[in-house]
Design an enzyme around this catalytic site. Structure first.
Site, PDB file in Angstrom:
ATOM      1  N   SER A 148     -33.986  49.936  48.298  1.00 53.92           N
ATOM      2  CA  SER A 148     -33.661  49.950  46.880  1.00 53.92           C
ATOM      3  C   SER A 148     -33.321  48.539  46.390  1.00 53.92           C
ATOM      4  CB  SER A 148     -32.503  50.940  46.640  1.00 53.92           C
ATOM      5  OG  SER A 148     -32.364  51.241  45.279  1.00 53.92           O
ATOM      6  N   ASP A 272     -39.482  60.241  44.998  1.00 50.97           N
ATOM      7  CA  ASP A 272     -38.391  59.368  44.542  1.00 50.97           C
ATOM      8  C   ASP A 272     -38.240  59.483  43.025  1.00 50.97           C
ATOM      9  OD1 ASP A 272     -36.604  57.330  43.974  1.00 50.97           O
ATOM     10  OD2 ASP A 272     -37.565  55.876  45.302  1.00 50.97           O
ATOM     11  N   HIS A 301     -35.361  59.311  47.181  1.00 49.26           N
ATOM     12  CA  HIS A 301     -35.013  57.892  47.218  1.00 49.26           C
ATOM     13  C   HIS A 301     -34.227  57.516  48.468  1.00 49.26           C
ATOM     14  CE1 HIS A 301     -34.340  53.941  45.496  1.00 49.26           C
ATOM     15  NE2 HIS A 301     -33.032  54.061  45.675  1.00 49.26           N
TER      16      HIS A 301
END
Length: 325
Positions: A148, A272, A301
């Site tokens: 991320s 995601d 995610h």
């Protein structure tokens, strides 16, 4: 017989005490549940916590194993508002002979940050480079892995400091202008600017619904309360950082993609809802280095939580591929 009776009484007292303590923790102080499982996961992963001073900032990090000439070290970079322990599930499934470090980025976990520090990706990369030098990761080949926000940072770092980078893995990386808007950015556009920084149990549940595809992994409400309480001291900084990312860093990784020279792996959860998988189209066009793309089906995610064994296998497969080239 008398001794056995005493032991039984003590055992009964211990059970009662443990039960009372559990009830207190779950219903009165659920914040301790978070701390307990972080400590448990660190122990299970075999990592040791260490600290190092880098300028005015003290970094906290986990380490396992010793550097090797034959096997490049792994450096794990966590995502926004997360911490080093988020990689424990993956680390548990990696061979013990690999040397690895997972670091708390500035302002996260147990790593401090000076007041009014620059919060752009370039400043984070520069600080990370100092950390890498302090712990000696610059003395050998390095495999950088980021998730991320940490994925965007990993890409920027690899492009900016390529000297010792052996390979790069970006997991659901941030910092790419999304061709298709994700659920997270839809909520931001609707005015829920800090959807990823919950202040209530209900907001925490909403956040976990975004980052998790497997809804059975969403914690019960008492654990969510513990998460909210645990996150409270970080809330102001997280809001500042998220605002800075929205203002400057929503497309912060894209300019660096073409500058990456190390073999690169991108891992993404098919479902995601925080960062849309359509970013892969941009990455495939921009990255000129050798690229391996791995998509995890039925995953959102937080791939390290939903599919830790799969991620570990993909990392090892990628390393083997780089060795054989």
């Amino acid at each position: 017989m008398e001794v056995m009776s005493t032991v039984v009484q003590l055992a009964g007292g211990a059970v009662l005490t443990t039960l009372t303590l559990a009830i207190y923790v779950i219903y009165i102080q659920p914040i301790y549940i978070i701390s307990f499982f972080q400590s448990l996961n660190r122990w299970r992963s075999g990592c040791t916590i260490k600290y190092v001073k880098v300028g005015e900032c003290q970094f906290a990090y986990m380490e396992r194993g010793q550097p090797s000439e034959n096997q490049p070290s792994l450096l794990f970079l966590h995502g926004f508002s997360d911490r080093k322990e988020s990689y424990c599930g993956i680390i548990m499934h990696l061979p013990k002979h690999l040397h690895l470090i997972a670091v708390d980025l500035p302002g996260h976990g147990d790593t401090g940050i000076k007041a009014k520090a620059d919060l752009n990706v370039e400043a984070y990369a520069a600080k990370l480079h100092q950390f890498v030098g302090e712990v000696g990761l610059d003395r050998g080949r390095l495999h950088v892995i980021g998730h991320s926000m940490g994925g965007g940072l990993a890409g920027c770092y690899t492009a900016t400091y390529p000297e010792t980078i052996w390979a790069l893995t970006m997991i659901c990386p941030g910092g790419i202008l999304l061709p298709d808007k994700s659920v997270m950015f839809e909520k931001i556009a609707q005015g829920n600017k800090h959807v990823m920084i919950p202040e209530t149990v209900e907001q925490a549940e909403e956040m976990f619904n975004i980052v998790l595809h497997n809804k059975s992994l969403i914690p019960p409400k008492q654990v969510l309360k513990g998460y909210v309480d645990y996150s409270k001291p970080y809330r102001n900084f997280n809001q500042q950082l998220f605002d800075a990312m929205l203002e400057h860093g929503q497309d912060g990784l894209t300019p660096y993609l073409g500058k990456i020279t190390a073999p690169t792996q991108v891992i993404w959860g098919r479902h995601d809802k925080a960062l849309h998988i359509s970013s892969l189209d941009v990455m495939k066009k921009k990255i000129t280095a050798s690229l391996q793309v791995d998509i995890i089906e039925d995953c959102g995610h937080t791939v390290g939580l939903e599919a830790p064994t799969k991620v570990a296998d993909l990392l090892l497969n990628f390393r083997e591929t780089v060795y054989n080239k």
